[in-house]
Design an enzyme around this catalytic site. Structure first.
Site, PDB file in Angstrom:
ATOM      1  N   ASP A 152       3.416  58.365 -31.517  1.00 60.53           N
ATOM      2  CA  ASP A 152       2.929  58.687 -32.861  1.00 60.53           C
ATOM      3  C   ASP A 152       2.691  60.183 -33.076  1.00 60.53           C
ATOM      4  O   ASP A 152       2.322  60.597 -34.171  1.00 60.53           O
ATOM      5  CB  ASP A 152       1.627  57.920 -33.146  1.00 60.53           C
ATOM      6  CG  ASP A 152       1.893  56.491 -33.588  1.00 60.53           C
ATOM      7  OD1 ASP A 152       3.059  56.151 -33.837  1.00 60.53           O
ATOM      8  OD2 ASP A 152       0.925  55.711 -33.689  1.00 60.53           O
ATOM      9  N   ASN A 178      -5.175  52.608 -36.236  1.00 58.58           N
ATOM     10  CA  ASN A 178      -4.639  51.643 -35.271  1.00 58.58           C
ATOM     11  C   ASN A 178      -5.724  50.826 -34.581  1.00 58.58           C
ATOM     12  O   ASN A 178      -5.435  49.811 -33.957  1.00 58.58           O
ATOM     13  CB  ASN A 178      -3.775  52.363 -34.226  1.00 58.58           C
ATOM     14  CG  ASN A 178      -2.474  52.864 -34.840  1.00 58.58           C
ATOM     15  OD1 ASN A 178      -2.045  52.357 -35.878  1.00 58.58           O
ATOM     16  ND2 ASN A 178      -1.861  53.858 -34.231  1.00 58.58           N
ATOM     17  N   ARG A 237      -0.177  55.447 -46.052  1.00 62.00           N
ATOM     18  CA  ARG A 237      -0.423  54.287 -45.195  1.00 62.00           C
ATOM     19  C   ARG A 237      -1.368  54.653 -44.047  1.00 62.00           C
ATOM     20  O   ARG A 237      -2.089  53.800 -43.551  1.00 62.00           O
ATOM     21  CB  ARG A 237       0.893  53.806 -44.565  1.00 62.00           C
ATOM     22  CG  ARG A 237       1.772  52.987 -45.464  1.00 62.00           C
ATOM     23  CD  ARG A 237       2.870  52.366 -44.623  1.00 62.00           C
ATOM     24  NE  ARG A 237       2.318  51.967 -43.353  1.00 62.00           N
ATOM     25  CZ  ARG A 237       2.882  52.191 -42.162  1.00 62.00           C
ATOM     26  NH1 ARG A 237       4.036  52.789 -42.070  1.00 62.00           N
ATOM     27  NH2 ARG A 237       2.309  51.806 -41.057  1.00 62.00           N
ATOM     28  N   CYS A 252      12.478  47.469 -38.353  1.00 56.83           N
ATOM     29  CA  CYS A 252      11.778  48.507 -39.096  1.00 56.83           C
ATOM     30  C   CYS A 252      12.483  49.814 -38.830  1.00 56.83           C
ATOM     31  O   CYS A 252      13.287  49.922 -37.906  1.00 56.83           O
ATOM     32  CB  CYS A 252      10.322  48.522 -38.693  1.00 56.83           C
ATOM     33  SG  CYS A 252       9.676  50.042 -38.140  1.00 56.83           S
TER      34      CYS A 252
END
Ligand code: UD1
Length: 416
Positions: A304, A23, A396, A116
């Site tokens: 997260d 990030n 990812r 999303c």
């Protein structure tokens, strides 16, 4: 599509080296578009997302190469100002090139990122910030176009704390005339890292890490070499891996200042967490205590880490509560954890997790990056074999996750 087969029940032990923060790496890679001088970025995790960002900057006419964990960018002249739909749809962070292009060239065009799987994910605050700096925004044919004659510093208040908007406005404001203030700014470590990188190139940013960031416009940026911070979400994931397997994992060069929220909750639930010089040692226990957490912007409990935390609480000795306050639909891991024997019910943005005696291996499917991490963690704890499909989501954002877990004693294998 690759899958993981995990045979659960092994205690993880040993040391793990953390990768660079995804990030932080993504906006910093986009920010190299702000200068025509060479930038060398070290500690960039080799992930699908960073490869996509690499490709995107090259499509725009930049020259970026990726070797090992180093990215070299020399973006002398940019010829293309449009981030195409094909890339934006695979990675929302593509939207970061908008701030950088607008900042350097006063124009940018980015495909609408769209919703999303973990929520609507709007970008209205990014656009509001660009407008305050003097850009005109037009949305047509699925693209957002921003254009300005001249950008001028502005006083910008974000009514919701947004990492994306803070980063994008910062980049757009670098060359804006005068002073820009971002109020109610995100305080995440990746925002601080972006600011530190830009300051290294000659930007004049102050207040990063607080909720008010101030920047004075500059007329040029230099190049420079920068080391990206290590990934505190990866760190948190390995901390939970230790806790859930009753293990003993030492995180090498842990981002000690950035993982307080996870650390405190682990200690409250019975794990032992201690600093060993620059490392962090986490010792799990057979039955964690239950907990109540609310996800919140930094320094709160990170959204997260919510899915991974839920995997741990699914085997706690009692009932736990998780309130997800950032993303309203971020519970896609719940039905999958329940397939493994967890007892989780959700209502709105609240999950009630009744601790069960044990989890049992099952075929499960990954819906998004952190959901994937939670299923791997549950698989490490479960009795029997867990078959995890769609691990491309994990690729990812976690560098060599199965190799790192294997080195700690996990039985996990990738099948192509
Ligand atoms: C968010 C997380 C970040 C995490 C990432 C991926 C926070 C504050 N941010 O960052 O830590 O790494 O998800 O999971 O925890 N919003 C708007 N308008 C906007 C932008 C955002 O209303 O223009 C709202 C969103 O709906 C959301 C909140 O602000 O409720 C946070 O969004 P934001 O921080 O921008 O999301 P990310 O940058 O993806």
């Amino acid at each position: 599509m690759d899958k993981f087969i995990v045979e659960g029940g092994y205690r993880l032990k040993g040391r793990v080296n953390l990768s660079g923060s995804k990030n932080a790496a993504l906006p910093i890679m986009a920010a190299t578009l702000l200068t025509d001088k060479e930038c060398v970025l070290n500690n960039i995790p080799h992930l699908n997302d960073t490869l996509v960002m690499n490709k995107l900057v090259n499509i725009l006419g930049g020259k970026v190469s990726f070797e090992g964990n180093t990215v070299r960018a020399l973006n002398k002249t940019i010829k293309e100002f449009k981030a195409p739909y094909d890339l934006v749809k695979t990675m929302r962070a593509s939207v970061y090139v908008m701030g950088a292009l607008l900042g350097r060239y006063n124009k940018a065009e980015v495909a609408m990122p769209g919703g999303c799987i973990i929520g609507e994910r709007p970008i209205n605050l990014h656009l509001m910030g660009f407008e305050k700096l003097g850009a005109k925004i037009v949305i047509e044919h699925g693209y957002i176009k921003a254009k300005a004659k001249k950008l001028r510093g502005a006083d910008i208040y974000l009514d919701t704390v947004s990492v994306g908007a803070t980063a994008n406005i910062l980049m757009a404001g670098i060359y804006a005339q005068g002073q820009t203030i971002i109020r109610n700014a995100a305080q995440e470590p990746h925002i601080v890292d972006l600011c530190n990188f830009l300051n290294k190139l000659g930007a004049r940013i102050k207040g990063q890490g607080t909720n008010t960031i101030t920047l004075q416009g500059v007329t040029s940026l230099k190049g420079g070499t920068y080391n990206v911070i290590s990934d505190y979400i990866e760190a948190g994931t390995f901390m939970v891996a230790s806790a859930i397997t009753n293990g003993k994992i030492e995180l090498v060069n842990a981002p000690l200042d950035n993982i307080e929220a996870v650390k405190d909750n682990l200690i409250d639930t019975g794990s032992e967490v201690k600093r060993v010089k620059k490392n962090l040692l986490v010792k799990g226990l057979a039955k964690p205590r239950p907990s109540k957490i609310d996800t919140a912007p930094y320094p709160g409990f990170p959204t997260d880490m919510q899915a991974q935390w839920m995997a741990l609480m699914s085997v706690a000795g009692g009932t736990s509560i998780v309130n997800e306050t950032i993303w309203e639909k971020r519970f896609m891991h719940v039905p999958e954890l329940n397939r493994m024997g967890a007892d989780i019910t959700t209502k709105g943005n609240t999950a009630v997790i009744k601790g069960v005696k044990g989890l049992s291996g099952a075929p499960v499917m990954v819906s998004d990056l952190r959901a994937g991490a939670s299923l791997v963690l549950a698989g490490l704890r479960a009795k029997g074999t867990t078959e995890i499909s769609r691990v491309y989501h994990l690729d990812r954002g976690y560098e060599k996750i199965e190799k790192k877990l294997e080195a700690l004693g996990a039985k996990i294998r990738r099948f192509k």
